[in-house]
Design a protein around this motif. Structure first.
Motif, PDB file in Angstrom:
ATOM      1  N   GLU A  24       0.869  -1.167  -0.001  1.00 20.88           N
ATOM      2  CA  GLU A  24      -0.028   0.070   0.046  1.00 20.88           C
ATOM      3  C   GLU A  24       0.737   1.257  -0.012  1.00 20.88           C
ATOM      4  O   GLU A  24       0.401   2.024  -0.575  1.00 20.88           O
ATOM      5  CB  GLU A  24      -0.902   0.038   1.251  1.00 20.88           C
ATOM      6  CG  GLU A  24      -1.803   1.088   0.973  1.00 20.88           C
ATOM      7  CD  GLU A  24      -2.931   1.039   2.375  1.00 20.88           C
ATOM      8  OE1 GLU A  24      -2.852   2.219   3.091  1.00 20.88           O
ATOM      9  OE2 GLU A  24      -3.306  -0.135   2.915  1.00 20.88           O
ATOM     10  N   ASP A  27       2.764   2.232  -3.317  1.00 22.12           N
ATOM     11  CA  ASP A  27       1.768   3.082  -4.248  1.00 22.12           C
ATOM     12  C   ASP A  27       1.692   4.552  -4.101  1.00 22.12           C
ATOM     13  O   ASP A  27       1.235   5.187  -4.876  1.00 22.12           O
ATOM     14  CB  ASP A  27       0.398   2.271  -4.258  1.00 22.12           C
ATOM     15  CG  ASP A  27       0.405   1.032  -4.977  1.00 22.12           C
ATOM     16  OD1 ASP A  27       1.406   0.618  -5.561  1.00 22.12           O
ATOM     17  OD2 ASP A  27      -0.622  -0.058  -4.303  1.00 22.12           O
ATOM     18  N   HIS A  28       2.145   5.037  -3.090  1.00 15.79           N
ATOM     19  CA  HIS A  28       2.133   6.432  -2.936  1.00 15.79           C
ATOM     20  C   HIS A  28       3.108   7.195  -3.707  1.00 15.79           C
ATOM     21  O   HIS A  28       4.051   6.985  -4.123  1.00 15.79           O
ATOM     22  CB  HIS A  28       2.382   6.754  -1.172  1.00 15.79           C
ATOM     23  CG  HIS A  28       1.173   6.572  -0.636  1.00 15.79           C
ATOM     24  ND1 HIS A  28       1.398   5.623   0.529  1.00 15.79           N
ATOM     25  CD2 HIS A  28      -0.059   6.914  -0.433  1.00 15.79           C
ATOM     26  CE1 HIS A  28       0.226   5.519   1.276  1.00 15.79           C
ATOM     27  NE2 HIS A  28      -0.578   6.124   0.611  1.00 15.79           N
ATOM     28  N   GLU A  32       7.469   7.472  -5.598  1.00 13.63           N
ATOM     29  CA  GLU A  32       7.887   7.808  -6.745  1.00 13.63           C
ATOM     30  C   GLU A  32       8.824   8.765  -6.808  1.00 13.63           C
ATOM     31  O   GLU A  32       9.773   8.898  -7.628  1.00 13.63           O
ATOM     32  CB  GLU A  32       6.816   7.852  -7.875  1.00 13.63           C
ATOM     33  CG  GLU A  32       5.900   6.662  -7.918  1.00 13.63           C
ATOM     34  CD  GLU A  32       6.514   5.666  -8.887  1.00 13.63           C
ATOM     35  OE1 GLU A  32       7.474   5.981  -9.579  1.00 13.63           O
ATOM     36  OE2 GLU A  32       6.216   4.592  -8.513  1.00 13.63           O
TER      37      GLU A  32
END
Length: 137
Positions: A24, A27-28, A32
């Motif tokens: 989870e 994916d933030h 990135e």
């Protein structure tokens, strides 16, 4: 053997929650951004992903204490291991209500102290809570 019996189920649940929390957080957008900034994979996981994934894991750890205490009652009786759980079962069988009350009180205090420790650990892990504490003061 009794500790292994009690820990194996908890370890499976804990590993599943760890995996879910890490996926989870990965994916933030901040991950990135950190990748684009040139962080190595290990530093990215340790500095950014793990602290953000630690909050649900800390909650589960606090809940596991209650589960371990309840499982200890059964496990201590199955393995004839002397402990608080076996004392509780033997006291119920002997109708020694003073010992039962003290044992239940001890278990309750342990749960309260554990939940308090978990809440205090949140302050150390989550910067949003530290900032809110400073703004309130």
């Amino acid at each position: 053997m009794p500790m292994f019996t009690m820990a194996i189920a908890e370890a499976a649940i804990f590993s599943r929650f760890t995996r879910s929390a890490m996926i989870e957080v990965l994916d933030h957008p901040m991950v990135e951004t950190a990748k684009a900034s040139g962080f190595s994979q290990v530093k990215l996981l340790i500095a950014h992903v793990l602290p953000n994934a630690a909050l649900p894991l800390l909650t589960i750890t606090g809940l596991f204490v209650g589960s371990l205490i309840g499982g200890g009652v059964v496990t201590e009786n199955v393995f004839s291991w002397p402990g608080t759980g076996r004392l509780l079962v033997e006291s119920v069988g002997a109708r020694d209500f003073a010992v039962v009350q003290c044992t239940i009180l001890l278990i309750g205090v342990t749960m309260i102290v554990t939940n308090l420790a978990v809440d205090l650990c949140y302050l150390g892990i989550d910067p949003r809570l530290r900032d809110a504490k400073r703004r309130a003061a």
